[in-house]
Design a protein around this motif. Structure first.
Motif, PDB file in Angstrom:
ATOM      1  N   GLU A 121      11.400  17.111   6.180  1.00 28.62           N
ATOM      2  CA  GLU A 121      11.469  15.764   7.173  1.00 28.62           C
ATOM      3  C   GLU A 121       9.781  15.770   8.299  1.00 28.62           C
ATOM      4  O   GLU A 121       9.507  17.145   7.756  1.00 28.62           O
ATOM      5  N   ILE A 180       8.714  -0.242   5.818  1.00 26.32           N
ATOM      6  CA  ILE A 180       9.593   1.205   5.346  1.00 26.32           C
ATOM      7  C   ILE A 180       9.822   1.622   6.176  1.00 26.32           C
ATOM      8  O   ILE A 180      11.211   2.371   6.218  1.00 26.32           O
ATOM      9  N   SER A 184      12.974  -1.293   7.490  1.00 30.60           N
ATOM     10  CA  SER A 184      13.383  -1.580   6.591  1.00 30.60           C
ATOM     11  C   SER A 184      14.542  -0.688   7.042  1.00 30.60           C
ATOM     12  O   SER A 184      15.980  -0.371   6.478  1.00 30.60           O
ATOM     13  N   SER A 185      13.947   0.504   6.950  1.00 33.48           N
ATOM     14  CA  SER A 185      15.010   1.866   7.631  1.00 33.48           C
ATOM     15  C   SER A 185      14.270   2.670   8.435  1.00 33.48           C
ATOM     16  O   SER A 185      13.648   3.991   8.799  1.00 33.48           O
ATOM     17  N   VAL A 188      13.401   7.398   8.520  1.00 41.71           N
ATOM     18  CA  VAL A 188      14.392   6.852   7.163  1.00 41.71           C
ATOM     19  C   VAL A 188      13.340   6.269   5.651  1.00 41.71           C
ATOM     20  O   VAL A 188      13.296   5.526   6.185  1.00 41.71           O
ATOM     21  N   VAL A 189      12.445   7.545   5.119  1.00 45.77           N
ATOM     22  CA  VAL A 189      12.223   6.822   3.873  1.00 45.77           C
ATOM     23  C   VAL A 189      13.031   7.438   2.996  1.00 45.77           C
ATOM     24  O   VAL A 189      13.687   8.240   2.494  1.00 45.77           O
ATOM     25  N   GLU A 190      13.683   6.129   1.932  1.00 48.22           N
ATOM     26  CA  GLU A 190      14.451   6.354   1.189  1.00 48.22           C
ATOM     27  C   GLU A 190      13.955   6.157  -0.404  1.00 48.22           C
ATOM     28  O   GLU A 190      13.246   6.492  -0.014  1.00 48.22           O
ATOM     29  N   LEU A 191      15.131   6.899  -1.071  1.00 42.93           N
ATOM     30  CA  LEU A 191      13.958   6.979  -2.901  1.00 42.93           C
ATOM     31  C   LEU A 191      13.313   5.743  -3.453  1.00 42.93           C
ATOM     32  O   LEU A 191      12.896   6.053  -3.658  1.00 42.93           O
ATOM     33  N   TRP A 192      14.699   4.799  -2.878  1.00 43.26           N
ATOM     34  CA  TRP A 192      13.330   3.524  -3.148  1.00 43.26           C
ATOM     35  C   TRP A 192      12.441   2.956  -2.744  1.00 43.26           C
ATOM     36  O   TRP A 192      11.585   2.351  -3.840  1.00 43.26           O
ATOM     37  N   GLU A 193      12.402   3.384  -1.658  1.00 48.32           N
ATOM     38  CA  GLU A 193      10.850   3.011  -0.757  1.00 48.32           C
ATOM     39  C   GLU A 193       9.893   3.686  -1.464  1.00 48.32           C
ATOM     40  O   GLU A 193       8.840   3.038  -1.660  1.00 48.32           O
TER      41      GLU A 193
END
Length: 236
Positions: A121, A180, A184-185, A188-193
């Motif tokens: 985090e 991002i 987008s999210s 939170v930073v998602e895996l695809w980002e």
């Protein structure tokens, strides 16, 4: 008035009672304030000194690697072969990879250490340090480079197209972070980002190298006057 709270409850009132990678070593909340200030300033100075020594050696090694040359033989005006020294590393690739890594290594390491120790985090230092360093390079460093040019001399960009690509990428990086993290999210930073963000870097190096090698047409380069003008490349 008697305080009936437990030791753990009393300690929880102090924000720095158990946080940090190295300091605090113990729960020193009962120590005199002056001693704690000295301890933390000494630890901060010691950490900065260590980082500066490592970064200096690291940059020295990178400069030695990127300045390496090799000899090639080319024909001269008389048709005879002569040897000249040419750099092994392409200047564009060296600036965007090793040189950029060396100058940004402290904040990158800080962010990695913090996020790995914080359950993946974002903390208070890592992301802010990287964004602040990028903004400082983009604004303050460019301003200092412009102001420090000696009177009567001129600096020109060696490759305008490569400079334009790196300048666009510098601005796009902030726009992409907004997309991002806010659109987008959110937060939170998602895996695809993360994967796409990582792939942007080799894409930038490949495109900049291709333009530098004139793969997309002739690259505009200035012809300097050796008396008063010098050509420069581009910064990270």
């Amino acid at each position: 008035m008697t305080d009936n709270r437990t030791v753990d409850e009393i300690i929880s009132d102090f924000k720095c009672h158990d946080k940090g990678l190295i300091l605090p070593l113990v729960n020193e909340y009962t120590w005199p304030l002056g001693a704690r200030i000295f301890l933390y300033f000494f630890g901060l100075f010691w950490s900065f000194l260590g980082v500066s020594i490592i970064a200096d050696r690291f940059m020295g090694a990178i400069e030695m690697i990127t300045s390496k040359t090799t000899k090639i033989r080319i024909p001269d005006e008389n048709g005879e072969k002569k040897e000249i020294d040419v750099p092994v590393w392409n200047n564009t690739v060296a600036n965007l990879t090793l040189m950029a890594l060396g100058s940004s290594a402290p904040e990158i390491l800080l962010a990695c250490i913090e996020i790995c120790g914080n359950n993946f985090e974002a903390g208070d230092l890592g992301p802010g340090t990287i964004v602040g360093s990028g903004a400082f390079n983009l604004l303050c460093i460019i301003a200092v480079c412009v102001v420090s040019i000696p009177e009567g001399e001129v600096r020109r960009i060696a490759s305008v197209k490569v400079f334009a690509i790196t300048a666009f990428s510098s601005i796009f990086a902030y726009v992409w972070l907004i997309i991002i993290l806010k659109a987008s999210s959110p937060n939170v930073v998602e895996l695809w980002e993360a994967i796409i963000t990582f792939l942007f870097f080799p894409m930038l190096v490949l495109i900049a190298y291709s333009v530098d090698k004139q793969c997309f047409g002739r690259c505009s380069r200035t012809q300097p006057d050796m008396t008063t003008e010098k050509t420069i490349g581009f910064s990270e």
